[in-house]
Design an enzyme around this catalytic site. Structure first.
Site: not given
Length: 296
Positions: A175, A212
């Site tokens: 992420e 993400k």
């Protein structure tokens, strides 16, 4: 690795719930839930209260595998129980795939990015995660402004840890968030995509990751990442957008599904009756699911 969980995450319709607020963000999450800081004292009480909040969400009839593929947990949540089962086992019993946040928070901003703090005990955390039947992990960095060299450093750090996680038999959610308030968000996203592609192309056939990412300024900017053979799934964070705004932006991106935190829980309150709480959660789940599977 649990193959059923892998197949569900890769091919299932739905989204991933982010329930992984940690020590620094927990007071804000509780305050938004209607539990002010002056109503508890010390970390133990704080974490007890946030576990009660998460338990109420997870045990709600609205929280089920019809529309929710997985849930990301904070480390303490992994070690706690829900209705007599460890949290990950309870989630799995509902058909929801459990993930674990493994980063230790963000380092100070430098060169327009924030790297992750060191994770010195990662191997031990991964061992415990396997014991608790966790499927995958999540770790977050932040890109604030376009700086190609610094963005490369962010992505390199993410993939270095990611390979360690893969070696432990888990699937990492990588992420590198782009701040939605960046003055040149689209340029950041283009740089970020290029660095991620370099890392993905260097992975072997048995190394798989999830990503993400902030919902991109340019629709379908990340389609090449979504279609990459080493990527199990690409999920989107809400990043400070309201749920309605995040949902509308998400709908413009083919193959991108949600992994929302604040946007999922924003209408929930500790003082709501169970009926009202479940109704508000169901509304959130329905709209986020719709944005994840029904594209413009």
């Amino acid at each position: 690795m649990n193959q059923n969980h892998f197949d569900k995450i890769k091919n299932g319709n739905g989204f991933i719930a982010a329930l992984d607020q940690s020590g620094g963000s927990t007071p804000k999450a509780l305050a938004a839930y209607g539990v002010p800081e002056d109503s508890y004292s010390g970390e133990d009480e704080m974490f007890d209260l946030v576990h009660e909040m998460r338990t109420r969400i997870i045990t709600s009839p609205a929280f089920n595998s019809d529309k929710i593929l997985g849930a990301i947990l904070f480390e303490q949540t992994m070690d706690r129980e829900i209705e007599g089962q460890y949290t990950a086992d309870y989630l799995a019993s509902k058909g929801v795939v459990p993930f674990l946040k493994v980063d230790k928070g963000l380092a100070d901003k430098e060169n327009a990015v924030q790297l992750m703090k060191p994770i010195p005990d990662l191997d031990e955390t991964l061992r415990r995660a396997n014991e608790r039947n966790i499927f995958g992990t999540k770790m977050r960095s932040v890109v604030h402004e376009p700086n190609e060299k610094a963005i490369k450093t962010v992505v390199d750090q993410q993939f270095d840890f990611g390979k360690q996680i893969i070696a432990a038999g888990l699937v990492p959610i990588i992420e590198p968030e782009v701040d939605i308030n960046s003055q040149d968000k689209e340029t950041c996203e283009a740089m970020l995509k290029n660095e991620i592609l370099k890392q993905l192309d260097a992975l072997t056939d048995d190394q798989n990751v999830m990503l993400k990412l902030t919902i991109p300024t340019k629709a379908n900017m990340y389609k090449e990442l979504i279609d990459h053979p080493r990527v199990v799934r690409v999920v989107a964070l809400s990043g400070g957008y309201s749920r309605d705004e995040a949902n509308e932006k998400l709908k413009e991106n083919d193959g991108l599904i949600a992994s929302f935190s604040r946007a999922l829980a924003s209408d929930l309150n500790a003082n709501q009756s169970d009926e009202e709480f479940n109704e508000k959660l169901q509304q959130a789940v329905d709209t986020i699911y719709d944005a994840s599977v029904n594209k413009k």
